[in-house]
Design a protein around this motif. Sequence first.
Motif: not given
Length: 411
Positions: A320-337
């Motif tokens: 999901h990394f590329n989609d996260m970056v392209q979203s422009g959002a400053p935060f993301a969730r949720k992540f496993e430890k």
Amino acid sequence: MKRSHIRIPLCFNRKWVIPLSLISTISLILLLTTNQGHHKSPPSFPKSEASASTASLLKPPELPRLAYLLSGTRGDGRRLKRLLQAAYHPRNYYLLHLDLGASAAERLELARDVKSEAVVGEFGNVMVVGKANLVTYKGPTMVALTLHAVAILLKKAKWDWFINLSSEDYPLMPQDDLLHIFSYLPRDLNFLEHTSNIGWKEIQRARPIIIDPGLYHSQKSGVFWAKEKRSMPSSFKLFMGSSWVVLTRPFLEFCVWGWDNLPRTLLMYYTNILSSPEGYFHTIVCNHKDFQNTTVNHDLHYIRWDNPPQLHPMNLTLEHFNDMVQSGAPFARKFEKDDPVLDKIDKELLRRPDGRFTPGAWCAKYWGVEKDHCVLHGSPHVVKPSVSSKRLETLIVKLIDSENFRTKQCK
């Protein structure tokens, strides 16, 4: 030999990275949020005044200050420390909270870890809650925790926006980018996903009556369900959305101090409603004429849901990394430890060395492997935006575009 902390001036001229596309929408937003709750024709200004106003927009404005609540439960001490390091900036304020599910030893260890950071000691902008709140899953105690945190932050410091993050959240850009873009925004914009078209949530959220034992006992347990159902309220309209918000100081002062009865009325109502963080602030902001025109319908998070959506979002991974970056959002969730995607975010987006703070204009230099990070400090009043600021600018411009801003407010 321990090196002393030295302050050195950093010269970075932000005029070369002024978000011009964002500025082109600011005058519209200023008009939309002027005379909140009323729809009047925009005032006309003499030409000289208009020129002066335009010129002032082209100057880098004062940077805002952000106040963060970083919350977790048992086993989240290390995750909160990592989140703090990733989202840290000397201008901001941070309140860390491990609920009663965590042991006193874990809470003490977190406080010691924070205190041991020389940078934190120098700027004095991080607090760890010692007397923890009990937080019940799906119960209203999360709202109680948030209001408690806001009250502490209001008392301790001056800031412009409040942001709540859990141990499952992570930033996707340095704070320099967020502060830079937010410096061009009106200080009365509240970012929260909201709608009155609550669909299935009417049956599963609004009508059931629950009792949260966390309000009365010190032992963590699930909520109790009443047999009766309630009718929908008639004196106010329910709004629901994401639990993750970016809210202004004036709005939260209204929620905490409540100079009219609406915040208290809704606090009593949401005491017996399931998943109250998904609706409490949303219903207040959209039912009060002074704030209903200040909402931006987005929580500034990248969240990925199954189709059809389940009760919880998907765990984000490397795919999901590329989609996260392209979203422009400053935060993301949720992540496993300790998921590998967090290391990739640290390396490629935050440029954060392992176990250290995200660098920015304030953090002039790391020195070897010494425990004292950022040995040379620049000014905390200067930022150095990265390419991530352009992605955030694109997102904000889209959100406050005339076709989106008013049409998606409190509908």
